[in-house]
Design a protein around this motif. Structure first.
Motif, PDB file in Angstrom:
ATOM      1  N   GLN A   3       9.982   6.763  -0.113  1.00  0.00           N
ATOM      2  CA  GLN A   3       9.011   7.218   0.887  1.00  0.00           C
ATOM      3  C   GLN A   3       7.687   7.607   0.229  1.00  0.00           C
ATOM      4  O   GLN A   3       6.603   7.308   0.759  1.00  0.00           O
ATOM      5  N   ALA A   4       7.787   8.256  -0.917  1.00  0.00           N
ATOM      6  CA  ALA A   4       6.561   8.623  -1.638  1.00  0.00           C
ATOM      7  C   ALA A   4       5.815   7.381  -2.094  1.00  0.00           C
ATOM      8  O   ALA A   4       4.573   7.329  -2.065  1.00  0.00           O
ATOM      9  N   LEU A   5       6.562   6.373  -2.511  1.00  0.00           N
ATOM     10  CA  LEU A   5       5.905   5.115  -2.913  1.00  0.00           C
ATOM     11  C   LEU A   5       5.232   4.451  -1.733  1.00  0.00           C
ATOM     12  O   LEU A   5       4.102   3.948  -1.845  1.00  0.00           O
ATOM     13  N   ASP A   6       5.912   4.412  -0.611  1.00  0.00           N
ATOM     14  CA  ASP A   6       5.304   3.805   0.580  1.00  0.00           C
ATOM     15  C   ASP A   6       4.006   4.510   0.956  1.00  0.00           C
ATOM     16  O   ASP A   6       3.006   3.856   1.300  1.00  0.00           O
ATOM     17  N   LEU A   7       4.021   5.837   0.879  1.00  0.00           N
ATOM     18  CA  LEU A   7       2.808   6.592   1.207  1.00  0.00           C
ATOM     19  C   LEU A   7       1.708   6.321   0.200  1.00  0.00           C
ATOM     20  O   LEU A   7       0.537   6.137   0.569  1.00  0.00           O
ATOM     21  N   ALA A   8       2.047   6.272  -1.069  1.00  0.00           N
ATOM     22  CA  ALA A   8       1.042   6.000  -2.097  1.00  0.00           C
ATOM     23  C   ALA A   8       0.452   4.616  -1.917  1.00  0.00           C
ATOM     24  O   ALA A   8      -0.768   4.411  -2.068  1.00  0.00           O
ATOM     25  N   GLU A   9       1.300   3.657  -1.601  1.00  0.00           N
ATOM     26  CA  GLU A   9       0.786   2.298  -1.391  1.00  0.00           C
ATOM     27  C   GLU A   9      -0.057   2.222  -0.122  1.00  0.00           C
ATOM     28  O   GLU A   9      -1.052   1.481  -0.072  1.00  0.00           O
TER      29      GLU A   9
END
Length: 577
Positions: free
Chosen positions: A354-360
């Motif tokens: 989820q953190a990766l999705d938000l960062a992307e």
């Protein structure tokens, strides 16, 4: 001889009286008698008298007569001076007498000068013409609603070699792509600032922030609508959410304009890389725990991360009787059974993803406020280009106006009944030598500048005389109440009219055909209530002519004489004395 004796006697007397030279003897004797002219007397035979040498010797002893010119010239000079003096004195006396006659006036002359002049008669011609009402007023051209763009920063862009072109620190105007009066259309670059485009998109909500990926709001919904109108966005994101589909549409927009798309920069890229690393580590932990619970070696080595390997091996200690009994007494922090540890690792992997999705989502293409501005109506007109190429930007680089030019006239309320919609209008800008034509569109309600209670602001003049509801600068029409007159052009307004104060002339026919007209001052009424005009003939005589008054306009009155022969065009009528 008798004559000779007389002559000799006179000569002897002359010698006795004048012992020396006698100048007067050299001068001729004028007006003397025959007896007194001895040298011109003739004999009976008309022969001139001639003295012989001997006689001359006897009669005239040796006395030498010589001319003396010097005394003669002196006497002539004195005479000349005398004549000149007399003439000068006469001239002075004449001038003095003339001056005295001009300055000195008799009592009769003074009384005549003090009398009032004779009363003169003022007349005006009778004219055969078509009467028309003419109303002249002032008006102002305005540009509609103004907008300006002031870049404050330079966005970073992706390099062609996979790197990042960092944002520049200096904001410099590097190129101008439009001219004054040009039409600005959607997604059309207007100027370049540090080689980045400045453009506009249609939208009623003004841009107030950088629209970044992962954000949401009404302004982003407006952006999606504008991109859809250009055929660049076909949906895919929630309305108002800057997601992947919106980023793809923005990328297509910049590609269409011919510029690299702006990106959020190194910080968001680093955040993405860190999030990806966390996801990889979480997934590896999940796989190790999965292998430990299934009894399979994880690559021939015990797990190196996460809960302790001893706990994962299930040695029967640490509060658990057997591996996989499904119970968790929670006796050790971060411990538990292998299944408990696996569950926690899987949860951590989900959170990392989820953190990766938000960062992307927050990384990549965005729309900087320094490059794009929303304008309610397009195309707009370029009204100003304040900066020059090479200038460091500290204010607007381009100013626009929407809705075209508006002309608002300030009509005197007393003249309001004379003006109707559709009347022909002539507009003149004296300072430019420019004129145009139009027609009255409407006459508004009374406006009292500076008075909110009974005044309204005419269209196109919203910024004149007030700002944020408070007076600012000179009031409209100098503060004098007026009726706002809206004028439409016959074609399109010349853009040079922008900002000009102009003269508006409205003309309306008062008669359908030409009629006899006289000035209003020529109309009088007698004791018998008849309306008359007084005609002055060429010989100075006056005649009263009864007339019937008709339509009046601009100080003239239509008249119909009772006797058509008594009043004709060209006659002169009395208008005063």
């Amino acid at each position: 001889m008798k004559t000779s004796a007389g002559h000799g006697q006179r000569d002897a007397e002359s010698r006795r009286e004048v012992p020396g030279p006698r100048p007067e003897l050299d001068a001729p004797v004028v007006g003397s008698s025959d007896s007194e002219q001895p040298f011109t007397e003739t004999s009976d035979s008309e022969q001139p008298f001639t003295e012989t040498p001997d006689e001359a010797t006897e009669s005239f002893p040796a006395v030498e007569h010589t001319a003396t010119p010097a005394p003669t010239r002196s006497r002539l000079a004195r005479r000349r001076r005398l004549v000149i003096g007399v003439a000068g004195a006469a001239a002075l006396l004449s001038i003095g007498g003339l001056a005295g006659s001009m300055l000195v006036k008799s009592p009769a002359q003074l009384a005549a000068d003090a009398r009032a002049p004779r009363a003169s008669v003022l007349t005006a011609p009778v004219v055969y013409q078509k009467l028309a009402n003419t109303v002249v007023l002032r008006g102002d051209f305005s540009s509609g609603e103004p907008f300006s763009v002031t870049p404050a920063s330079v966005a970073a862009t992706a390099s062609h070699f996979g790197g990042i072109n960092p944002a520049g620190s200096a904001v410099i105007l590097t190129r101008t792509l439009v001219h004054l009066g040009d039409k600005a259309r959607a997604a059309q670059p207007l100027v370049e600032v540090s080689d980045r485009p400045v453009y506009v998109l249609p939208g009623a909500i003004p841009g107030y922030r950088d629209m970044l990926p992962g954000e949401s709001g009404r302004d982003i919904a407006q952006l999606q609508t504008a991109l859809g109108g250009l055929g660049l966005y076909q949906g895919g994101d929630a309305t108002g959410y800057f997601g992947a589909a919106t980023k793809a549409a923005v990328s297509r927009l910049y590609r269409q304009m011919g510029y690299p798309a702006p990106i959020t920069g190194k910080e968001t890229q680093q955040a993405v890389q860190q999030a990806r690393t966390a996801v990889d580590e979480a997934q590896q932990q999940v796989r190790r725990l999965q292998d430990a619970t299934s009894g399979k070696p994880a690559g021939g080595a015990a797990p190196a991360a996460g809960p302790s390997a001893s706990a994962a091996a299930g040695d029967g200690k640490s509060g658990g009787s057997a591996a996989g009994d499904g119970k968790d007494d929670g006796s050790a922090a971060g411990g538990g059974t292998p299944r408990q540890q696996l569950a926690r690792a899987e949860q951590q992997a989900v959170q990392a993803q989820q953190a990766l999705d938000l960062a992307e989502a927050q990384d990549g293409v965005f729309v900087p406020a320094s490059e794009m501005a929303f304008v309610p109506t397009l195309p707009a007109r370029v009204t100003a280009l304040p900066a020059k190429i090479g200038d460091k930007v500290s204010g607007p680089v381009v100013s626009l106006a929407t809705g075209g030019l508006h002309l608002t006239g300030y009509l005197d309320p007393t003249r309001g009944p004379l003006v109707k919609s559709g009347m022909k209008v002539e507009i003149t800008a004296e300072s430019l030598g420019l004129s145009s034509e139009g027609r009255v569109r409407s006459v508004g309600s009374l406006v009292t500048p500076g008075d909110k209670a009974n005044g309204t602001t005419p269209k196109g003049a919203a910024d004149a005389g007030s700002q944020n509801g408070q007076p600012s600068g000179p009031l409209l029409n100098g503060g004098v109440p007026f009726l706002p007159l809206e004028v439409l052009p016959s074609g399109t307004w010349n853009t040079r009219f922008d900002g000009q104060n102009v003269r508006i002339t409205i003309t309306a026919a008062a008669t359908d055909k030409a009629v006899l007209t006289v000035p209003e001052a020529a109309i009088t009424s007698g004791a018998d209530t008849r309306t008359i005009v007084t005609v002055v003939r060429a010989d100075g005589t006056r005649h009263e002519v009864p007339v019937t008054a008709g339509v009046s306009a601009n100080g003239l009155v239509e008249v119909t004489p009772s006797d058509p022969a008594a009043l004709r065009a060209g006659d002169r009528v009395v208008i005063g004395q």
